[in-house]
Design a protein around this motif. Structure first.
Motif, short mmCIF file in Angstrom:
data_model
loop_
_atom_site.label_atom_id
_atom_site.label_comp_id
_atom_site.label_asym_id
_atom_site.label_seq_id
_atom_site.Cartn_x
_atom_site.Cartn_y
_atom_site.Cartn_z
N ALA A 227 -57.55 84.94 10.42
CA ALA A 227 -57.40 83.91 9.39
C ALA A 227 -56.64 82.70 9.94
N CYS A 228 -55.63 82.97 10.75
CA CYS A 228 -54.84 81.89 11.32
C CYS A 228 -55.68 81.03 12.26
N THR A 229 -56.45 81.66 13.14
CA THR A 229 -57.28 80.88 14.07
C THR A 229 -58.37 80.11 13.34
N GLN A 230 -58.78 80.58 12.15
CA GLN A 230 -59.82 79.90 11.38
C GLN A 230 -59.25 78.81 10.47
N GLY A 231 -57.94 78.55 10.60
CA GLY A 231 -57.35 77.42 9.89
C GLY A 231 -56.87 77.66 8.49
N VAL A 232 -56.70 78.92 8.10
CA VAL A 232 -56.24 79.21 6.74
C VAL A 232 -54.80 78.74 6.53
N GLY A 233 -53.96 78.87 7.57
CA GLY A 233 -52.58 78.43 7.40
C GLY A 233 -51.69 78.85 8.54
N VAL A 234 -50.38 78.81 8.26
CA VAL A 234 -49.35 79.16 9.24
C VAL A 234 -49.03 80.65 9.08
N ALA A 235 -48.85 81.33 10.21
CA ALA A 235 -48.51 82.76 10.18
C ALA A 235 -47.48 83.05 11.26
N ARG A 236 -46.86 84.21 11.13
CA ARG A 236 -45.89 84.65 12.15
C ARG A 236 -46.33 86.00 12.72
N PHE A 237 -46.27 86.08 14.05
CA PHE A 237 -46.67 87.28 14.75
C PHE A 237 -45.67 87.58 15.85
N MET A 238 -45.66 88.83 16.32
CA MET A 238 -45.03 89.11 17.58
C MET A 238 -45.82 88.38 18.66
N HIS A 239 -45.13 87.80 19.62
CA HIS A 239 -45.79 86.96 20.61
C HIS A 239 -46.96 87.67 21.29
N TYR A 240 -46.80 88.94 21.66
CA TYR A 240 -47.87 89.64 22.37
C TYR A 240 -49.13 89.78 21.53
N GLN A 241 -48.98 89.75 20.19
CA GLN A 241 -50.12 89.94 19.30
C GLN A 241 -51.07 88.76 19.32
N VAL A 242 -50.58 87.58 19.71
CA VAL A 242 -51.43 86.38 19.72
C VAL A 242 -51.34 85.65 21.06
N ALA A 243 -50.91 86.34 22.11
CA ALA A 243 -50.75 85.68 23.41
C ALA A 243 -52.06 85.10 23.92
N ASP A 244 -53.17 85.81 23.72
CA ASP A 244 -54.47 85.31 24.18
C ASP A 244 -54.87 84.05 23.42
N GLU A 245 -54.66 84.07 22.11
CA GLU A 245 -55.04 82.93 21.28
C GLU A 245 -54.18 81.69 21.61
N LEU A 246 -52.92 81.90 21.94
CA LEU A 246 -52.05 80.79 22.34
C LEU A 246 -52.46 80.26 23.71
N ALA A 247 -52.83 81.16 24.60
CA ALA A 247 -53.18 80.75 25.96
C ALA A 247 -54.45 79.92 26.00
N ASP A 248 -55.44 80.26 25.17
CA ASP A 248 -56.70 79.52 25.23
C ASP A 248 -56.78 78.38 24.21
#
Length: 301
Positions: A227-248
């Motif tokens: 949902a976060c990558t699709q632009g629904v809004g702001v979310a909080r995650f543990m860094h490792y949970q979204v490391a790939d999405e942040l990197a690309d």
């Protein structure tokens, strides 16, 4: 009566939840398990299980005997493993647990590789976001994130992580300025149900709570990150949970100046001077690899 076999059967009945499930798991008949349990209860002079045609429940005596049986069987298994590895072969059952997302991303591939290298080893990998007591559940290892209150556990740190707030570039392009946690009141937020609606940040070396009103609440990390990558809004995650999405670039990290302190990622096991060879081998092997693959939250902004 073979008391050791009867004790093992009793544990299997409890672990499998029913006589029929235990019979299927062990290759024995239901009738033989009933006889084994009855003989054990007669020998002990107490009822271990209250059972009917539809359910069964441990008695107080049964609960106490179960814990003792687990410890004894575990010690016997460990001794057999030590004696059996004199030929250099790692064998037996290794039971470990980890948080769901971390286990899927990082631990499961290592487990598969380790199994391929040790043909006589069996592994049970239990992925669960709730803390599972190691001793009570006869677990050999656990991957834990956060500081450990229980000093009886031995911990091997393999990295760190932290809670990070993020959103998609498309969302941020059209949203209000987000330069302080209080600004979240004017943003669409995605919450993880286990975290609640109080988001904690660090400001002036103090922890500050910010209440959010989520547009979307998810009970699973993967659904929230999608949902976060699709632009629904702001979310909080543990860094490792979204490391790939942040990197690309699918997600952008926000409110970085207010991020909480790092949390250790650790492999933990009950303190033992005579650690089973299979456990020691996996710990040494896995720690070296996890240190290389777990992303460092300090290196990715």
């Amino acid at each position: 009566m073979d008391r050791l076999k009867a004790m093992a059967n009793f544990v299997r009945i409890v672990d499998n939840g029913s006589l029929s499930a235990a019979a299927e798991a062990t290759g024995q008949s239901v009738a033989s398990l009933v006889r084994s349990l009855a003989a054990l209860e007669r020998h002990l002079g107490v009822r271990l299980l209250n059972r009917s045609t539809r359910s069964m429940a441990l008695t107080d005596e049964g609960n106490e005997y179960l814990a003792w049986s687990r410890r004894l069987l575990a010690e016997m298994d460990d001794m057999e493993q030590r004696l059996g590895t004199q030929d250099g072969c790692i064998r037996g059952l290794l039971r470990l647990t980890a948080p769901v997302e971390f286990g899927q991303r990082y631990l499961a591939p290592l487990v598969n590789e380790f199994l391929q290298a040790h043909s006589e080893l069996r592994i049970e990998l239990l992925l669960n976001d709730h803390l599972v007591p190691l001793v009570d559940e006869r677990l050999d290892l656990a991957l834990r994130i956060g500081h450990l209150p229980d000093s009886t556990l031995v911990a091997r740190q393999i990295g760190t992580t932290r809670l990070v707030a993020c959103a998609s570039p498309d969302y941020l392009e059209n949203a209000a300025t987000l330069d302080h946690p209080k600004a979240l009141q004017h943003h669409s937020c995605i919450a993880i149900s286990s975290q609640g609606n109080q988001w904690y940040f660090r400001e002036n070396d103090k922890q500050q709570a910010q209440t959010v009103t989520p547009r979307l609440t998810c009970n699973h990390i993967r659904a929230a990150s999608q949902a976060c990558t699709q632009g629904v809004g702001v979310a909080r995650f543990m860094h490792y949970q979204v490391a790939d999405e942040l990197a690309d670039g699918r997600l952008t990290r926000v409110l970085t100046a207010f991020e909480p302190v790092d949390l250790p990622i650790q492999l933990v096991y009950p303190h033992s001077l005579q650690l089973a060879p299979r456990v020691r081998a996996f710990v040494e092997w896995a720690c070296a690899r996890l240190e290389r693959v777990v992303p460092d939250p300090r290196n990715q902004r």
